[in-house]
Design a protein around this motif. Structure first.
Motif, mmCIF file in Angstrom:
data_model
loop_
_atom_site.group_PDB
_atom_site.id
_atom_site.type_symbol
_atom_site.label_atom_id
_atom_site.label_comp_id
_atom_site.label_asym_id
_atom_site.label_seq_id
_atom_site.Cartn_x
_atom_site.Cartn_y
_atom_site.Cartn_z
ATOM 1 N N ILE A 259 0.864 -1.058 0.080
ATOM 2 C CA ILE A 259 -0.119 -0.084 0.102
ATOM 3 C C ILE A 259 0.913 1.258 0.164
ATOM 4 O O ILE A 259 0.553 2.333 -0.637
ATOM 5 N N ASN A 260 2.024 1.290 0.296
ATOM 6 C CA ASN A 260 2.852 2.332 0.712
ATOM 7 C C ASN A 260 3.668 2.652 -0.596
ATOM 8 O O ASN A 260 4.043 3.932 -1.196
ATOM 9 N N THR B 254 1.795 2.055 -3.481
ATOM 10 C CA THR B 254 0.785 2.065 -4.577
ATOM 11 C C THR B 254 0.491 3.548 -4.698
ATOM 12 O O THR B 254 0.203 4.334 -3.742
ATOM 13 N N ASN B 255 0.100 4.039 -5.797
ATOM 14 C CA ASN B 255 -0.018 5.282 -6.389
ATOM 15 C C ASN B 255 -1.288 5.252 -7.234
ATOM 16 O O ASN B 255 -1.661 4.147 -7.708
ATOM 17 N N ARG B 256 -2.022 6.480 -7.481
ATOM 18 C CA ARG B 256 -3.142 6.689 -8.203
ATOM 19 C C ARG B 256 -2.878 5.902 -9.457
ATOM 20 O O ARG B 256 -1.817 6.386 -10.228
ATOM 21 N N LEU C 285 -8.127 -0.406 0.665
ATOM 22 C CA LEU C 285 -7.046 0.789 0.892
ATOM 23 C C LEU C 285 -6.680 1.102 -0.602
ATOM 24 O O LEU C 285 -6.425 2.211 -0.745
ATOM 25 N N VAL C 286 -6.249 0.229 -1.417
ATOM 26 C CA VAL C 286 -5.947 0.401 -2.850
ATOM 27 C C VAL C 286 -7.126 1.291 -3.504
ATOM 28 O O VAL C 286 -6.743 2.301 -4.257
ATOM 29 N N SER D 163 -9.173 3.155 -2.154
ATOM 30 C CA SER D 163 -9.400 4.515 -1.550
ATOM 31 C C SER D 163 -8.084 5.566 -1.945
ATOM 32 O O SER D 163 -8.264 6.741 -1.811
ATOM 33 N N LYS D 164 -6.805 4.907 -2.493
ATOM 34 C CA LYS D 164 -5.979 5.726 -2.854
ATOM 35 C C LYS D 164 -6.032 5.980 -4.484
ATOM 36 O O LYS D 164 -5.036 6.454 -5.088
ATOM 37 N N GLY D 165 -7.012 5.300 -5.198
ATOM 38 C CA GLY D 165 -7.372 5.838 -6.456
ATOM 39 C C GLY D 165 -6.625 4.834 -7.387
ATOM 40 O O GLY D 165 -6.525 4.945 -8.613
ATOM 41 N N GLY D 166 -6.179 3.611 -6.740
ATOM 42 C CA GLY D 166 -5.668 2.679 -7.403
ATOM 43 C C GLY D 166 -6.831 1.602 -8.065
ATOM 44 O O GLY D 166 -8.048 1.692 -7.624
#
Length: 146
Positions: free
Chosen positions: A59-60, A62-64, A78-79, A81-84
């Motif tokens: 998760i750290n 991972t980017n949009r 979580l992914v 929610s980060k735009g992944g």
């Protein structure tokens, strides 16, 4: 954009499909796993065997717009929610619209098991899972690349 794999739980057939499609679409592929798993032929990050260590590293990183491959519904949440984008090795594409229901279902099943009950586990992996994974991963790659 890159593809990140929760390699602790990724079947070998799915990993082979990932390597093939990442090469075909020229997308970086990164596998993240505990040191208990040996993965050859791709870039990888090895973490300790503490609970959730691979998930936290993934998760750290991972980017949009990234694509994450995992069977873990909490990590998928979580992914998203980060735009992944997130896909299971079975080919199921996670969505923001369904993830809350899935997490609630997971919680209910955990309560049943904790009280001594039994719940049905996943079906054994089959050829249809491989085909669905390939098809949906390729759709995601085309969607994200456009």
């Amino acid at each position: 954009m890159k593809i990140l794999v929760d390699a602790d739980s990724c079947p070998k057939k799915a990993m082979m499909i990932l390597i093939e499609l990442a090469g075909l679409y020229n997308v970086p592929l990164l596998a993240i796993s505990s040191f208990n798993h040996q993965i050859e032929g791709i870039e990888k990050i090895i973490v300790g065997n503490e609970p959730q260590a691979a998930d936290m590293a993934l998760i750290n990183k991972t980017n949009r717009g990234d694509i994450v491959v995992t069977q873990d519904w909490g990590l998928a949440s979580l992914v998203l929610s980060k735009g992944g984008n997130c896909i299971a090795p079975s080919g199921y594409v996670y969505s923001k619209e369904k993830i809350a229901f899935m997490l609630e279902e997971r919680h209910i099943k955990a309560k049943i098991r904790k009280s001594g009950g039994r719940t049905k586990g996943p079906a054994p992996r089959n050829k249809e899972d491989d085909e669905r994974f390939r098809k949906n991963l390729e759709l995601l790659l085309k969607q994200v690349n456009s």
